[in-house]
Design a protein around this motif. Structure first.
Motif, PDB file in Angstrom:
ATOM      1  N   GLU A   1      -5.409  -1.871   3.212  1.00 56.38           N
ATOM      2  CA  GLU A   1      -5.602  -0.532   3.757  1.00 56.38           C
ATOM      3  C   GLU A   1      -5.001  -0.353   5.148  1.00 56.38           C
ATOM      4  O   GLU A   1      -4.837   0.767   5.635  1.00 56.38           O
ATOM      5  N   ASP A   2      -4.637  -1.468   5.792  1.00 58.78           N
ATOM      6  CA  ASP A   2      -4.006  -1.390   7.110  1.00 58.78           C
ATOM      7  C   ASP A   2      -2.486  -1.374   7.036  1.00 58.78           C
ATOM      8  O   ASP A   2      -1.812  -1.322   8.071  1.00 58.78           O
ATOM      9  N   VAL A   3      -1.964  -1.415   5.812  1.00 56.78           N
ATOM     10  CA  VAL A   3      -0.516  -1.497   5.612  1.00 56.78           C
ATOM     11  C   VAL A   3      -0.004  -0.180   5.036  1.00 56.78           C
ATOM     12  O   VAL A   3      -0.657   0.455   4.207  1.00 56.78           O
ATOM     13  N   ARG A   4       1.172   0.228   5.502  1.00 60.84           N
ATOM     14  CA  ARG A   4       1.890   1.343   4.892  1.00 60.84           C
ATOM     15  C   ARG A   4       3.249   0.817   4.458  1.00 60.84           C
ATOM     16  O   ARG A   4       4.098   0.491   5.296  1.00 60.84           O
TER      17      ARG A   4
ATOM     18  N   ILE B   1       3.595  -3.292  13.659  1.00 61.45           N
ATOM     19  CA  ILE B   1       3.133  -1.971  14.096  1.00 61.45           C
ATOM     20  C   ILE B   1       4.322  -1.125  14.523  1.00 61.45           C
ATOM     21  O   ILE B   1       4.455   0.047  14.137  1.00 61.45           O
TER      22      ILE B   1
ATOM     23  N   VAL C   1      -4.859 -10.067   6.883  1.00 64.04           N
ATOM     24  CA  VAL C   1      -4.370  -8.706   6.715  1.00 64.04           C
ATOM     25  C   VAL C   1      -5.098  -8.011   5.562  1.00 64.04           C
ATOM     26  O   VAL C   1      -5.444  -8.644   4.553  1.00 64.04           O
ATOM     27  N   ARG C   2      -5.313  -6.701   5.705  1.00 66.35           N
ATOM     28  CA  ARG C   2      -5.979  -5.908   4.663  1.00 66.35           C
ATOM     29  C   ARG C   2      -4.996  -4.855   4.143  1.00 66.35           C
ATOM     30  O   ARG C   2      -4.267  -4.236   4.925  1.00 66.35           O
TER      31      ARG C   2
ATOM     32  N   ASN D   1       0.851  -1.184   0.000  1.00 68.26           N
ATOM     33  CA  ASN D   1       0.000   0.000   0.000  1.00 68.26           C
ATOM     34  C   ASN D   1       0.886   1.233   0.000  1.00 68.26           C
ATOM     35  O   ASN D   1       1.321   1.714   1.049  1.00 68.26           O
TER      36      ASN D   1
ATOM     37  N   ARG E   1       2.201  -9.221  14.830  1.00 67.53           N
ATOM     38  CA  ARG E   1       1.414  -7.989  14.678  1.00 67.53           C
ATOM     39  C   ARG E   1       2.104  -6.823  15.388  1.00 67.53           C
ATOM     40  O   ARG E   1       2.244  -5.729  14.829  1.00 67.53           O
TER      41      ARG E   1
ATOM     42  N   LEU F   1       2.286  -1.634   9.849  1.00 73.78           N
ATOM     43  CA  LEU F   1       0.893  -2.014  10.091  1.00 73.78           C
ATOM     44  C   LEU F   1       0.246  -0.987  11.013  1.00 73.78           C
ATOM     45  O   LEU F   1       0.846  -0.572  12.010  1.00 73.78           O
ATOM     46  N   LYS F   2      -0.977  -0.573  10.676  1.00 71.66           N
ATOM     47  CA  LYS F   2      -1.699   0.387  11.510  1.00 71.66           C
ATOM     48  C   LYS F   2      -2.157  -0.277  12.804  1.00 71.66           C
ATOM     49  O   LYS F   2      -2.387  -1.480  12.855  1.00 71.66           O
ATOM     50  N   GLY F   3      -2.326   0.534  13.826  1.00 72.75           N
ATOM     51  CA  GLY F   3      -2.827   0.028  15.095  1.00 72.75           C
ATOM     52  C   GLY F   3      -1.876   0.328  16.228  1.00 72.75           C
ATOM     53  O   GLY F   3      -0.827   0.955  16.041  1.00 72.75           O
TER      54      GLY F   3
END
Length: 336
Positions: free
Chosen positions: A83-86, A238, A80-81, A50, A234, A243-245
């Motif tokens: 949109e949750d990844v940078r 992060i 995993v999605r 992403n 996870r 990973l977002k969160g």
């Protein structure tokens, strides 16, 4: 004088590592065998990308009888999605796929130990060809590498996450930051007793931030160790900014393996009887195991004594040992 040209890797990917989104595919290595003249070794791979950002390369089953890593990575690949990844996550749940499919530490095809095969060869054995692809294609893409291990069928560990002491102190500090973020019950400053040909060494020599684990053993994964792997993966992603969160903050006991006295090896063949369990504190010269000769009764067992004081961190899992087997590992507890 003619320059020697390096052969291209025979491994091809059915995914595009540079495309945004999520892709599930394979690393395909041609392998001609008796039951398939034009056969292939098919190594599952997932790529999640992403936009711009760092890349994490996540691997399990470097040794095929170690299961926490594959559990965590098959679950991550499923859930995993994009949109949750940078940035990018490359997931290879079973690095040594032939060994993983057979439930063995080494490959049933060539007896290759993936973690002693680096840098590999494009014209070598199946194991060497896979190692070469990681060395020349996947590792150069990565900023962070997480390689899951556990004890397999022959060792059992306190569940820990680890990194190595390195000459580059900035690289070392970043690795230990991610070890802490992983949040295993124990975190280790690791001394390798056999670093030649290791995936760890290949990644670190490229300047990658490398993190590994030893999560239990005995050729299985418990509910506890599987969850440690899932949560730790996870948390690390992060903390790496991929990973977002919010990571789960967990307490960890830091351990150090500063020298060769941490390792106790058998010099005899026989039946092992441990006198301490994992997690016990032991003293230098304390008897930690007996080895009973099994050829006849009435013989006195050999005593194995701790070469240092510390925490009993790992042990041989099988009931019989042979000369040269690592029977016990004792680590220092780091306070603070």
């Amino acid at each position: 004088m003619m320059e020697t040209q390096v052969r291209p890797s025979p491994v091809s990917a059915t995914v595009d590592f540079d495309s945004d989104g999520i892709q599930h595919g394979f690393l395909r290595l041609p392998y001609s065998r008796d039951d398939a003249a034009w056969g292939s070794v098919m190594i599952p791979v997932t790529v999640v990308k992403n936009g711009e950002g760092p890349t994490a390369l996540l691997t399990g089953a470097n040794h095929g009888d170690e299961y926490e890593g594959p559990i965590a990575l098959f679950e991550l690949a499923r859930s995993v999605r994009p949109e949750d990844v940078r940035g990018r996550v490359i997931i290879v749940p079973a690095m040594n796929q032939p060994a993983f499919a057979a439930g063995t530490r080494t490959s049933p095809i060539d007896k290759g130990n993936m973690n002693r095969a680096f840098p590999g060869r494009p014209d070598g054995t199946v194991t060497e060809k896979i190692a070469d692809y990681f060395q020349r294609v996947l590792l150069p893409m990565a900023d962070v590498v997480l390689d899951f291990h556990s004890g397999g069928k022959t060792l059992d560990f306190l569940p820990f996450c680890a990194a190595h002491i390195l000459p580059d102190k900035q690289q070392e500090a970043r690795a230990f930051e991610l070890v802490r973020a992983f949040g295993a019950p124990y975190s280790v400053k690791m001394l390798e007793i056999d670093a030649v040909g290791m995936y760890d060494t290949a990644a670190e020599e490229m300047g990658k931030v490398f993190v590994t684990t030893e999560l239990g053993g005995g050729g299985t994964a418990s509910a506890r160790t599987a969850q440690i792997a899932i949560d730790g993966c996870r948390n690390l992603l992060i903390a790496a900014g991929i990973l977002k969160g919010k990571p789960e903050v967990r307490s960890t006991q830091w351990l150090d393996m500063p020298d060769g006295d941490c390792f106790t090896f058998a010099e005899d063949h026989g039946l092992v009887r441990f006198c301490a369990d994992l997690g016990d504190k032991v003293q230098k010269e304390q008897i930690i195991a007996f080895i009973y000769p099994i050829g006849r009764t009435g013989l006195k067992p050999v005593e194995l004594r701790a070469r240092r004081s510390g925490l009993f961190t790992a042990r041989h899992f099988l009931g019989l040992v042979k000369p040269g087997d690592c029977v016990a590992v004792i680590a220092d507890e780091i306070i603070g």
